[in-house]
Design a protein around this motif. Structure first.
Motif, PDB file in Angstrom:
ATOM      1  N   PRO A   1       0.874  -1.240  -0.028  1.00 33.53           N
ATOM      2  CA  PRO A   1      -0.162  -0.088   0.047  1.00 33.53           C
ATOM      3  C   PRO A   1       0.914   1.206  -0.151  1.00 33.53           C
ATOM      4  N   LEU A   2       2.097   1.251   0.349  1.00 31.15           N
ATOM      5  CA  LEU A   2       2.967   2.407   0.363  1.00 31.15           C
ATOM      6  C   LEU A   2       3.258   2.788  -0.961  1.00 31.15           C
ATOM      7  N   THR A   3       3.040   2.075  -2.121  1.00 27.30           N
ATOM      8  CA  THR A   3       3.130   2.554  -3.453  1.00 27.30           C
ATOM      9  C   THR A   3       2.043   3.847  -3.778  1.00 27.30           C
ATOM     10  N   LEU A   4       1.087   3.825  -2.758  1.00 29.08           N
ATOM     11  CA  LEU A   4      -0.029   4.762  -3.035  1.00 29.08           C
ATOM     12  C   LEU A   4       0.632   6.240  -2.932  1.00 29.08           C
ATOM     13  N   LEU A   5       1.685   6.352  -2.169  1.00 30.60           N
ATOM     14  CA  LEU A   5       2.148   7.537  -1.868  1.00 30.60           C
ATOM     15  C   LEU A   5       3.279   7.924  -2.957  1.00 30.60           C
ATOM     16  N   VAL A   6       3.438   7.278  -3.817  1.00 31.49           N
ATOM     17  CA  VAL A   6       4.187   7.614  -5.141  1.00 31.49           C
ATOM     18  C   VAL A   6       3.919   8.711  -6.129  1.00 31.49           C
ATOM     19  N   PRO A   7       2.212   8.710  -6.465  1.00 32.79           N
ATOM     20  CA  PRO A   7       1.735   9.479  -7.133  1.00 32.79           C
ATOM     21  C   PRO A   7       1.677  10.926  -6.356  1.00 32.79           C
ATOM     22  N   VAL A   8       1.434  10.911  -4.904  1.00 34.91           N
ATOM     23  CA  VAL A   8       1.647  12.148  -4.112  1.00 34.91           C
ATOM     24  C   VAL A   8       2.697  12.616  -4.330  1.00 34.91           C
ATOM     25  N   VAL A   9       3.926  11.995  -4.276  1.00 37.98           N
ATOM     26  CA  VAL A   9       5.265  12.600  -4.707  1.00 37.98           C
ATOM     27  C   VAL A   9       5.348  13.129  -5.904  1.00 37.98           C
TER      28      VAL A   9
END
Length: 294
Positions: A242-250
């Motif tokens: 689920p941490l990959t959800l932060l990739v588009p935020v960055v």
């Protein structure tokens, strides 16, 4: 999870998030298909001389190389080249999660859960809002959307290959899989971009262009996958994935700061709705249990 592992996860998220900015910088010096060829050449050499071939059939390696390595990045780079904003691309590429669910149902007969359908419906609403583009000052190129979805589909197809490979060493798979797309990239670049442009791009390459290739190959690919593979090996997938959800935020924030990309209010809203769909897709079962427990 130990603090050092949280730091590693954060590093990967940041590296992958600003990957889209590096692509934009690389496209200033190189046409998209040539950039793809150069990226994978740098991944392969010299790493291939030190890393053993993955323990999978050549057929699986070939399909992996043609989907995740060639298809995904040929369409992603081309999408960005025709004007897709880097931040929005980092978000929309994540629809691969939905394609993966659908392909797994078709190919491996996995069940599609109710929360998957709800997540897809929410994200489709988000895409509709983005595409509505009420603010004419911030157009999203139609070809850019087509190419980014083709990139996501290619990624999801490669995910099915990884599932069939089972417990394969990801670093080995990434390096040896990178040997497959080099010739298709060069051939397509010669056909669609022209030999003259290929030569002049190489001759006039700047430090920024070369640095972008180094970042895409060594930073985003080798370092990113090595750290991510170690995290997946040490901790439950449910904690790490689920941490990959932060990739588009960055990706969205860094593109706003570095490239000064400006999205309309509706596009930000659409992006938030797509992100909500992705969150429901990942955390749906937990959210359902939480609701039922109350």
């Amino acid at each position: 999870m130990p603090l050092i592992d949280w730091f590693s996860a954060l590093l990967v998220i940041v590296v992958w998030g600003i990957n889209f900015i590096a692509i934009k910088f690389g496209l200033v010096d190189f046409p998209p298909l040539l950039l793809g060829a150069l990226r994978f050449m740098a991944v392969v050499f010299p790493a291939i001389f030190f890393i053993k071939r993955p323990n999978i059939s050549f057929k699986l390696l070939l399909v992996y190389g043609l989907t995740i390595s060639f298809g995904q990045f040929a369409f992603l780079f081309t999408s960005l080249a025709v004007g897709m904003p880097a931040g929005l691309a980092s978000l929309l590429l994540q629809v691969q999660a939905f394609f993966t669910v659908l392909l797994a149902a078709l190919v491996q007969h996995e069940k599609i859960r109710p929360h998957n359908l709800l997540a897809i419906a929410i994200s489709l609403l988000g895409l509709f809002i983005i595409n509505a583009n009420a603010d004419a000052g911030h157009p999203i190129p139609f070809l850019g959307l087509v190419f980014i979805f083709l990139a996501a589909f290619s990624w999801s197809t490669g995910n099915i290959v990884i599932k069939q490979a089972k417990n394969v060493n990801m670093l080995s798979l990434v390096v040896w899989g990178a040997t497959i797309p080099i010739i298709p990239f060069l051939l397509c670049s010669w056909i669609f971009e022209g030999g003259n442009l290929m030569v002049t791009s190489l001759q006039s390459a700047t430090f920024t262009g070369i640095a972008s290739i180094m970042y895409l190959s060594y930073g985003a690919t080798l370092v990113g996958y090595v750290l991510w593979g170690r995290l997946l090996g040490k901790h439950p997938v449910g904690l790490i994935a689920p941490l990959t959800l932060l990739v588009p935020v960055v990706g969205l924030l860094s593109a706003t700061w570095v490239l000064d990309e400006k999205l309309s209010t509706l596009q930000w809203l659409g992006g938030a709705v797509v992100m909500l769909g992705l969150i429901v897709n990942v955390f749906g079962p937990r959210l359902r249990k939480l609701v039922l427990s109350h």
